[in-house]
Structures are given as C-alpha cells and as structure tokens.
Design a protein around this motif. Structure first.
Motif, mmCIF file in Angstrom:
data_model
loop_
_atom_site.group_PDB
_atom_site.id
_atom_site.type_symbol
_atom_site.label_atom_id
_atom_site.label_comp_id
_atom_site.label_asym_id
_atom_site.label_seq_id
_atom_site.Cartn_x
_atom_site.Cartn_y
_atom_site.Cartn_z
ATOM 1 N N GLY A 1 -3.310 14.946 -10.568
ATOM 2 C CA GLY A 1 -2.147 14.249 -10.026
ATOM 3 C C GLY A 1 -1.075 15.208 -9.540
ATOM 4 N N GLN A 2 -0.879 16.301 -10.273
ATOM 5 C CA GLN A 2 0.112 17.297 -9.861
ATOM 6 C C GLN A 2 -0.323 18.001 -8.583
ATOM 7 O OE1 GLN A 2 0.173 19.528 -13.502
ATOM 8 N NE2 GLN A 2 1.912 18.384 -14.355
ATOM 9 N N SER B 1 -8.034 8.565 -4.264
ATOM 10 C CA SER B 1 -9.335 8.068 -4.728
ATOM 11 C C SER B 1 -10.031 9.011 -5.699
ATOM 12 C CB SER B 1 -10.248 7.790 -3.537
ATOM 13 O OG SER B 1 -10.495 8.966 -2.802
ATOM 14 N N ALA B 2 -9.669 10.289 -5.694
ATOM 15 C CA ALA B 2 -10.311 11.236 -6.605
ATOM 16 C C ALA B 2 -9.640 11.271 -7.980
ATOM 17 C CB ALA B 2 -10.290 12.640 -5.993
ATOM 18 N N LEU B 3 -8.574 10.516 -8.151
ATOM 19 C CA LEU B 3 -7.805 10.559 -9.397
ATOM 20 C C LEU B 3 -8.286 9.485 -10.363
ATOM 21 C CD1 LEU B 3 -4.257 10.905 -7.787
ATOM 22 C CD2 LEU B 3 -5.789 12.743 -8.525
ATOM 23 N N ASP B 4 -8.112 9.732 -11.662
ATOM 24 C CA ASP B 4 -8.492 8.705 -12.632
ATOM 25 C C ASP B 4 -7.478 7.564 -12.566
ATOM 26 O OD1 ASP B 4 -6.325 8.926 -14.624
ATOM 27 O OD2 ASP B 4 -7.199 10.857 -15.144
ATOM 28 N N PRO B 5 -7.838 6.357 -13.063
ATOM 29 C CA PRO B 5 -7.014 5.161 -12.849
ATOM 30 C C PRO B 5 -5.551 5.298 -13.265
ATOM 31 C CG PRO B 5 -9.160 4.528 -13.673
ATOM 32 C CD PRO B 5 -9.117 6.027 -13.723
ATOM 33 N N LEU B 6 -5.295 5.939 -14.412
ATOM 34 C CA LEU B 6 -3.918 6.052 -14.889
ATOM 35 C C LEU B 6 -3.093 6.934 -13.959
ATOM 36 C CD1 LEU B 6 -1.840 5.348 -17.020
ATOM 37 C CD2 LEU B 6 -2.600 7.329 -18.361
ATOM 38 N N ILE B 7 -3.645 8.093 -13.580
ATOM 39 C CA ILE B 7 -2.923 8.989 -12.674
ATOM 40 C C ILE B 7 -2.771 8.337 -11.305
ATOM 41 C CG2 ILE B 7 -2.990 11.234 -11.515
ATOM 42 C CD1 ILE B 7 -4.443 12.354 -13.925
ATOM 43 N N ARG B 8 -3.784 7.594 -10.896
ATOM 44 C CA ARG B 8 -3.729 6.907 -9.605
ATOM 45 C C ARG B 8 -2.565 5.922 -9.570
ATOM 46 N NH1 ARG B 8 -8.932 5.076 -6.292
ATOM 47 N NH2 ARG B 8 -7.929 4.097 -4.511
ATOM 48 N N LYS B 9 -2.410 5.161 -10.653
ATOM 49 C CA LYS B 9 -1.289 4.217 -10.736
ATOM 50 C C LYS B 9 0.039 4.965 -10.677
ATOM 51 C CE LYS B 9 0.874 0.319 -12.094
ATOM 52 N NZ LYS B 9 2.178 0.809 -12.499
ATOM 53 N N GLU B 10 0.134 6.091 -11.372
ATOM 54 C CA GLU B 10 1.364 6.888 -11.342
ATOM 55 C C GLU B 10 1.649 7.400 -9.930
ATOM 56 O OE1 GLU B 10 0.704 9.944 -14.193
ATOM 57 O OE2 GLU B 10 1.112 8.654 -15.935
ATOM 58 N N MET B 11 0.598 7.825 -9.226
ATOM 59 C CA MET B 11 0.781 8.318 -7.867
ATOM 60 C C MET B 11 1.181 7.201 -6.913
ATOM 61 S SD MET B 11 0.645 11.525 -7.843
ATOM 62 C CE MET B 11 0.836 11.588 -6.069
ATOM 63 N N ASP C 1 -6.903 -3.632 -4.203
ATOM 64 C CA ASP C 1 -5.728 -3.735 -5.073
ATOM 65 C C ASP C 1 -4.657 -2.730 -4.651
ATOM 66 O OD1 ASP C 1 -6.809 -5.770 -6.574
ATOM 67 O OD2 ASP C 1 -7.640 -4.454 -8.110
ATOM 68 N N GLU C 2 -5.092 -1.518 -4.297
ATOM 69 C CA GLU C 2 -4.155 -0.504 -3.831
ATOM 70 C C GLU C 2 -3.491 -0.952 -2.530
ATOM 71 O OE1 GLU C 2 -4.435 4.046 -4.304
ATOM 72 O OE2 GLU C 2 -5.576 3.621 -2.470
ATOM 73 N N ALA C 3 -4.288 -1.520 -1.635
ATOM 74 C CA ALA C 3 -3.744 -2.001 -0.361
ATOM 75 C C ALA C 3 -2.707 -3.095 -0.581
ATOM 76 C CB ALA C 3 -4.878 -2.517 0.523
ATOM 77 N N LEU C 4 -3.025 -4.033 -1.450
ATOM 78 C CA LEU C 4 -2.090 -5.129 -1.720
ATOM 79 C C LEU C 4 -0.782 -4.611 -2.312
ATOM 80 C CD1 LEU C 4 -4.515 -7.776 -3.271
ATOM 81 C CD2 LEU C 4 -3.444 -7.872 -1.016
ATOM 82 N N ARG C 5 -0.887 -3.585 -3.122
ATOM 83 C CA ARG C 5 0.297 -3.059 -3.823
ATOM 84 C C ARG C 5 1.214 -2.288 -2.889
ATOM 85 N NH1 ARG C 5 1.306 1.218 -8.134
ATOM 86 N NH2 ARG C 5 3.037 0.274 -9.252
ATOM 87 N N LEU C 6 0.640 -1.588 -1.910
ATOM 88 C CA LEU C 6 1.425 -0.642 -1.129
ATOM 89 C C LEU C 6 1.810 -1.135 0.261
ATOM 90 C CD1 LEU C 6 -0.523 2.684 -1.886
ATOM 91 C CD2 LEU C 6 1.492 1.780 -3.071
#
Length: 358
Positions: free
Chosen positions: A177-178, A202-212, A235-240
């Motif tokens: 994520g960093q 897409s390469a990040l794990d779910p928790l880091i992805r949510k943070e990003m 879900d990412e598309a709907l959120r952003l």
C-alpha cells in the motif's frame, strides 16, 4: 465528486472519443473499412484479428471520475491506452481539451503527456535504487525542474499521500500500500489535469485496498482531477465513480451513474453485475424519496438528498415519522418514508423509474 461539478464553464469536455476502434491484426484497417463500422468480433477473429475496442463514443468533463470496467479481455485497458495514446487507435477521433491527439506528432504528444497526464498502473514500477523522495521527484527532473524545486514538490506530495517520515525509505522497505502511495504521489507531482489509473489497487490485499480507496477518495475531494480509472471490481467502481462504463468484447454496454446502472441495467450482461449489489450501499435518498407534503406530520430530522441510504437508514427508521429531505442549499425537496427504506433493506423491488414499489 458530483455530476453537478463535473462540467467546465465552457462545457467543452476534457476528453472526447468519437467512434474509436482498436483492432489488432495485419488486416485490421481494411477489414474495418469493408465492415462500414459494423464490427462482428467473431468474424474478425476468424480472419485473424482481435477486436479490442469497438465503436466507443463518450465524453468526460472536468473534475469527473469515469470508471471503465469489465472482465478480463473486455477492452477496458486497451481503451485507456488508446485515449492516452500509449496504443494507436485503428480508427476514430480522440480529443483532449479539443485537440485531436491522433494527429499529434511524437514531440507534441510527449509534451502533452508530461504537462497534462498522470498515469498509475497496477505494477508500481518504482526505481529500487531511489528513495521515496527521489522516486517522486524523478519525473520533475526529467522535465528539467531543478533538484531543489523537484525535491520541494516531492515533499509536498509525500505529505499529501500521508507518507511523512518515510521520505528516505527505499521501495523494498515499504508495504504494498505504501508503494502504491508513492506511485500515486509520483504521478501527481507533475500536477496533471488528467489522471489515468489502470487497475491501481488490484495487486493489494482487501484491507489495504479499502484503505487505498479511502485515500483516493480523499485525494480526489481535494484535487478534483479529471480521472479515467480502469477496474474489474464492480464494488470498487460503485464506491468511487461519478459514472461507470461497462465493457464487453470491446463494446461499451452501458455508461451511466452507479445508481442508474443498478436500477436500470441496459443489457443482460450489465444486469449480471448488478444483481448481487446491496441497493442501500449504492442508492441515494433522492432515488426513493416522495414529494414533500406540507400537511404531513414530519420528524425534525433532515437528511440530504445525496446521502447514501445505508448511512441514514437507522436514523430514518428510528424517527417514527417521515423525514424531510433537503438539497445542498438546505431547501426542502422531498420526504423519505420508513417503508421505502424497509423495502430497500429487505427486498423491495424497483421499477424502471427507480422508485420503490410499495
């Protein structure tokens, strides 16, 4: 990030695509001409051609975040690469601020990319021998900015993406994520007008992805960039997104707001994306509110027409009375009844107008 703020004063779109095609293969141009623009992907494939983008036409306005999504092979990344001209389109026109980028020579195109475009891809592509600060400053130095000024700008970007204290770390010393934050900061350092992001999380794990995603939304609320963002995650598309373009076999099946795509899918393919979506996480109060009746006994509570239903459902249901709905100026625009919220939460269905059936 609202549709109301997405339009520039001149109403000229930042990006405009007119009948864009990208077909891979030796006979692509001649076959496209013979087809008269009516491309049958199966027939082209039989002839040894692969259809990447098939007759894409749309506009993106200033400050708007358009997400291009679809499954693997749908053409979403190919379309993004055509618009940034990392790949040359087979036919059509692509305009950036009214200028036809397909007619630009390499020198003008390179200058356009350096001055107006920022790009973030799935692979972080950080320089392993350079520190965080040096990685972020690198594109500025390529542009000829002095070391002192580029480092100063890089420090501002470090603060913007919340990496303060890690300026002198090397990429290997950072989490995924960093590292992605460094990639984002590097692309923002040149102050681009347009931001292209291809599967950045897409390469990040779910928790880091949510943070990003949270970080991305924060940055966009501050910077108001014009953004094309590619993802395969609905879900990412709907959120952003302000709007979503859903692609299949190179064709844009539907381009609309998240709420309209969920409420009124244009094709069976789009409907498959939407059928498992919790409506309360997508729909705004505005989509299920009723006209305001001055004679009706309402609760003192007020909710915004732009509030996502999930965020205010408990308050509305606990109010015991209809709740007044207001716009961004505080003007009353409707009322929301608990029964509508119950229908959304527990299986009410929607008709074509987007209103809940009672």
């Amino acid at each position: 990030m609202s549709s109301e703020t997405a339009t520039s004063d001149s109403n000229q779109p930042v990006i405009r695509c007119d009948s864009v095609y990208k077909i891979f293969g030796a006979n692509a141009k001649s076959m496209l001409q013979d087809s008269g623009g009516m491309v049958d992907a199966a027939k082209f494939q039989e002839a040894g051609c692969i259809v990447g983008v098939n007759n894409a036409s749309f506009e993106v306005h200033a400050g708007e975040l358009l997400i291009i999504m679809g499954l693997s092979g749908s053409g979403k990344s190919t379309l993004l690469r055509c618009i940034s001209r990392l790949t040359d389109a087979t036919a059509g026109n692509i305009y950036i601020d009214g200028e036809d980028i397909l007619s630009m020579n390499n020198k003008i195109l390179i200058e356009l990319r350096r001055s107006k475009m920022g790009m973030v891809f799935q692979s972080f592509a950080l320089l392993p021998h350079k520190t965080v600060l040096e990685n972020i400053a690198f594109p500025l130095q390529v542009k000829g900015v002095s070391t002192q000024d580029s480092i100063k700008r890089a420090k501002e970007m470090v603060d913007l993406v919340s990496l303060t204290g890690r300026e002198n770390y090397f990429p290997r010393e950072l989490s995924g994520g960093q590292q992605q934050r460094v990639g984002i900061a590097r692309s923002l350092a040149i102050e681009p007008d347009i931001w292209f992001l291809d599967e950045p999380f897409s390469a990040l794990d779910p928790l880091i992805r949510k943070e990003m995603q949270d970080e991305f939304l924060r940055l966009q609320s501050v910077l108001s960039k014009t953004i094309l963002f590619v993802t395969h995650d609905f879900d990412e598309a709907l959120r952003l997104a302000d709007r979503i373009a859903i692609m299949k076999d190179g064709i844009i099946e539907q381009l609309d707001t998240p709420a309209n795509i969920v409420l009124n899918p244009a094709t069976e393919y789009v409907q498959k994306f939407t059928q498992e979506v919790p409506r309360e996480k997508v729909l705004k109060i505005e989509s299920v509110m009723d006209p305001f009746d001055p004679k009706e006994d309402v609760n003192d509570l007020r909710v915004s027409k732009d509030a996502i239903i999930e965020t205010v459902a408990e308050s509305v249901l606990n109010s015991g009375k209809p709740v007044t709905v207001v716009d961004e100026t505080g003007e009353v625009v409707g009322a929301i009844h608990g029964s509508k919220v119950v229908n959304i939460l527990f299986g009410g269905h929607t008709n074509q107008s987007g209103k809940q059936a009672s």
